[in-house]
Write an enzyme that holds these catalytic residues in place. Sequence first.
Site, mmCIF file in Angstrom:
data_model
loop_
_atom_site.group_PDB
_atom_site.id
_atom_site.type_symbol
_atom_site.label_atom_id
_atom_site.label_comp_id
_atom_site.label_asym_id
_atom_site.label_seq_id
_atom_site.Cartn_x
_atom_site.Cartn_y
_atom_site.Cartn_z
ATOM 1 C CE LYS A 149 -0.437 -5.945 30.224
ATOM 2 N NZ LYS A 149 -1.133 -6.130 31.527
ATOM 3 C CG HIS A 171 -1.023 -3.089 27.320
ATOM 4 N ND1 HIS A 171 -1.081 -4.233 26.574
ATOM 5 C CD2 HIS A 171 -2.261 -2.932 27.861
ATOM 6 C CE1 HIS A 171 -2.305 -4.755 26.657
ATOM 7 N NE2 HIS A 171 -3.043 -3.986 27.426
HETATM 8 N N1 LIG Z 1 -8.877 -7.395 33.376
HETATM 9 C C1 LIG Z 1 -8.895 -6.127 32.929
HETATM 10 O O1 LIG Z 1 -9.869 -5.678 32.262
HETATM 11 C C2 LIG Z 1 -7.742 -5.242 33.252
HETATM 12 C C3 LIG Z 1 -6.696 -5.735 33.959
HETATM 13 N N2 LIG Z 1 -5.684 -4.924 34.363
HETATM 14 C C4 LIG Z 1 -4.693 -5.536 35.240
HETATM 15 O O2 LIG Z 1 -4.878 -5.005 36.549
HETATM 16 C C5 LIG Z 1 -3.635 -5.003 37.242
HETATM 17 C C6 LIG Z 1 -3.360 -3.622 37.791
HETATM 18 O O3 LIG Z 1 -3.164 -2.708 36.737
HETATM 19 P P1 LIG Z 1 -2.862 -1.159 37.034
HETATM 20 O O4 LIG Z 1 -3.974 -0.542 37.807
HETATM 21 O O5 LIG Z 1 -2.473 -0.569 35.740
HETATM 22 O O6 LIG Z 1 -1.560 -1.287 37.966
HETATM 23 P P2 LIG Z 1 -1.044 -0.306 39.112
HETATM 24 O O7 LIG Z 1 0.348 -0.746 39.433
HETATM 25 O O8 LIG Z 1 -1.299 1.112 38.721
HETATM 26 O O9 LIG Z 1 -2.005 -0.626 40.344
HETATM 27 C C7 LIG Z 1 -1.924 -1.751 41.162
HETATM 28 C C8 LIG Z 1 -2.194 -1.295 42.579
HETATM 29 O O10 LIG Z 1 -2.335 -2.434 43.422
HETATM 30 C C9 LIG Z 1 -1.599 -2.166 44.608
HETATM 31 N N3 LIG Z 1 -1.295 -3.385 45.325
HETATM 32 C C10 LIG Z 1 -0.352 -4.312 45.040
HETATM 33 N N4 LIG Z 1 -0.354 -5.279 45.985
HETATM 34 C C11 LIG Z 1 -1.316 -4.948 46.886
HETATM 35 C C12 LIG Z 1 -1.784 -5.525 48.095
HETATM 36 N N5 LIG Z 1 -1.263 -6.651 48.575
HETATM 37 N N6 LIG Z 1 -2.773 -4.901 48.768
HETATM 38 C C13 LIG Z 1 -3.327 -3.765 48.284
HETATM 39 N N7 LIG Z 1 -2.904 -3.143 47.165
HETATM 40 C C14 LIG Z 1 -1.915 -3.738 46.467
HETATM 41 C C15 LIG Z 1 -0.379 -1.422 44.113
HETATM 42 O O11 LIG Z 1 0.288 -0.787 45.163
HETATM 43 P P3 LIG Z 1 1.889 -0.467 45.039
HETATM 44 O O12 LIG Z 1 1.999 0.548 43.972
HETATM 45 O O13 LIG Z 1 2.230 -0.012 46.406
HETATM 46 O O14 LIG Z 1 2.537 -1.787 44.668
HETATM 47 C C16 LIG Z 1 -1.030 -0.454 43.139
HETATM 48 O O15 LIG Z 1 -1.547 0.686 43.788
HETATM 49 C C17 LIG Z 1 -2.602 -5.520 36.224
HETATM 50 O O16 LIG Z 1 -2.446 -6.912 36.414
HETATM 51 C C18 LIG Z 1 -3.256 -5.238 34.889
HETATM 52 O O17 LIG Z 1 -2.787 -6.043 33.856
HETATM 53 C C19 LIG Z 1 -5.646 -3.606 34.038
HETATM 54 C C20 LIG Z 1 -6.644 -3.057 33.294
HETATM 55 C C21 LIG Z 1 -7.778 -3.830 32.829
HETATM 56 O O1 LIG Z 2 -2.159 -3.522 32.307
HETATM 57 C C1 LIG Z 2 -3.044 -2.933 31.662
HETATM 58 O O2 LIG Z 2 -3.089 -1.708 31.559
HETATM 59 C C2 LIG Z 2 -4.084 -3.751 31.009
HETATM 60 N N1 LIG Z 2 -4.110 -5.012 31.281
HETATM 61 C C3 LIG Z 2 -5.023 -5.970 30.799
HETATM 62 C C4 LIG Z 2 -4.302 -7.042 30.006
HETATM 63 O O3 LIG Z 2 -3.244 -7.520 30.468
HETATM 64 O O4 LIG Z 2 -4.784 -7.416 28.947
HETATM 65 C C5 LIG Z 2 -6.223 -5.373 30.113
HETATM 66 C C6 LIG Z 2 -5.977 -4.099 29.392
HETATM 67 O O5 LIG Z 2 -5.480 -4.374 28.124
HETATM 68 C C7 LIG Z 2 -5.111 -3.119 30.149
#
Ligand SMILES: NC(=O)C1=CN([C@@H]2O[C@H](COP(=O)(O)OP(=O)(O)OC[C@H]3O[C@@H](n4cnc5c(N)ncnc54)[C@H](OP(=O)(O)O)[C@@H]3O)[C@@H](O)[C@H]2O)C=CC1
Ligand SMILES: O=C(O)C1=N[C@H](C(=O)O)C[C@H](O)C1
Length: 270
Positions: A159, A155
């Site tokens: 991450k 990734h």
């Molecule tokens: N299941 C799936 O298919 C996928 C899962 N993921 C997962 O999703 C999560 C997020 O990934 P990603 O978008 O890349 O991460 P980012 O860090 O880009 O985004 C997370 C966002 O959530 C915000 N946030 C954190 N705490 C709060 C809160 N209490 N209230 C509101 N907003 C909050 C952060 O704000 P701030 O920056 O201010 O902390 C940030 O803007 C990870 O755990 C990732 O592994 C990602 C892609 C696919």
């Molecule tokens: O953090 C990410 O970007 C992603 N998180 C998920 C994971 O932990 O598997 C899904 C995807 O691979 C992207």
Amino acid sequence: MGLVVVGAAGRMGRSLIETIAAMDGVYLAAALEQPGSAALGCDAGELAGLPRNEVLVTDDAATAFGKAEGVVDFTAPQASLNFAALAAEAGIVHVLGTTGMGPDCDAPLRSAADRACIVKSGNMSLGVNLLSELVEQAARALAAADWDIEVLEMHHRHKVDAPSGTALLLGEAAAAGRGIALADHAVRSRDGQTGARPDQAIGFATLRGGSVVGEHEVLFAGEGEMIELTHRALDRSIFARGAVKAALWGRGKSPGLYSMRDVLGLSSPR
Ligand SMILES: NC(=O)C1=CN([C@@H]2O[C@H](COP(=O)(O)OP(=O)(O)OC[C@H]3O[C@@H](n4cnc5c(N)ncnc54)[C@H](OP(=O)(O)O)[C@@H]3O)[C@@H](O)[C@H]2O)C=CC1
Ligand SMILES: O=C(O)C1=N[C@H](C(=O)O)C[C@H](O)C1
């Protein structure tokens, strides 16, 4: 169906805003960020690179949840536990994509799932969930033989959790196929004099760097031959589309903790 996007300014948050605008049957009811975020007050459409949509990013979760039928949550573990409790209180669907949620999160999530529909998956894409089926089948077919299973993932540099939620999901699928518990056989890191590979181990290898959206490979290594099952995510919209599909699927469902396999009509969840 009105949806709240929490973590609206994040990588997935912005992809979700774009996807919701492009999909039928859903609209953006609210966009939430945490107190102190530089995104508060910004137009959610503009945040996602779209024309203005007049939905301003807020930190008022209670009001946001009150005007929606579902919340789409890709944030961080503690935040997601809070959102699960709020969604249960509001009686709305909670699509939970956040990864890195340890076993300590199980009890609070189950309690929230007694009151509302939660769809939780380490990967919301069709491709990975189909891959998990294939991995389970392969592990079952090769269970009696001398085949070692290793899960590799890479990734982007930002991450924060490892192994990825997807790697663990694929490890669970392999363990289910083998008829063993992943917790008893996972080898999540190796360093130094590790000794020989234990029989039945399911190994994990984690790479981080650059802007890689997400790559996963499950290796079945036998004597003199190898099977490699791979998924490459080329764009975050695959996760966002899956998440919106999960929200639509969850509308009107009985309270419970569901998986993407339920949503996609693949075999029953483990
Ligand atoms: N299941 C799936 O298919 C996928 C899962 N993921 C997962 O999703 C999560 C997020 O990934 P990603 O978008 O890349 O991460 P980012 O860090 O880009 O985004 C997370 C966002 O959530 C915000 N946030 C954190 N705490 C709060 C809160 N209490 N209230 C509101 N907003 C909050 C952060 O704000 P701030 O920056 O201010 O902390 C940030 O803007 C990870 O755990 C990732 O592994 C990602 C892609 C696919
Ligand atoms: O953090 C990410 O970007 C992603 N998180 C998920 C994971 O932990 O598997 C899904 C995807 O691979 C992207």
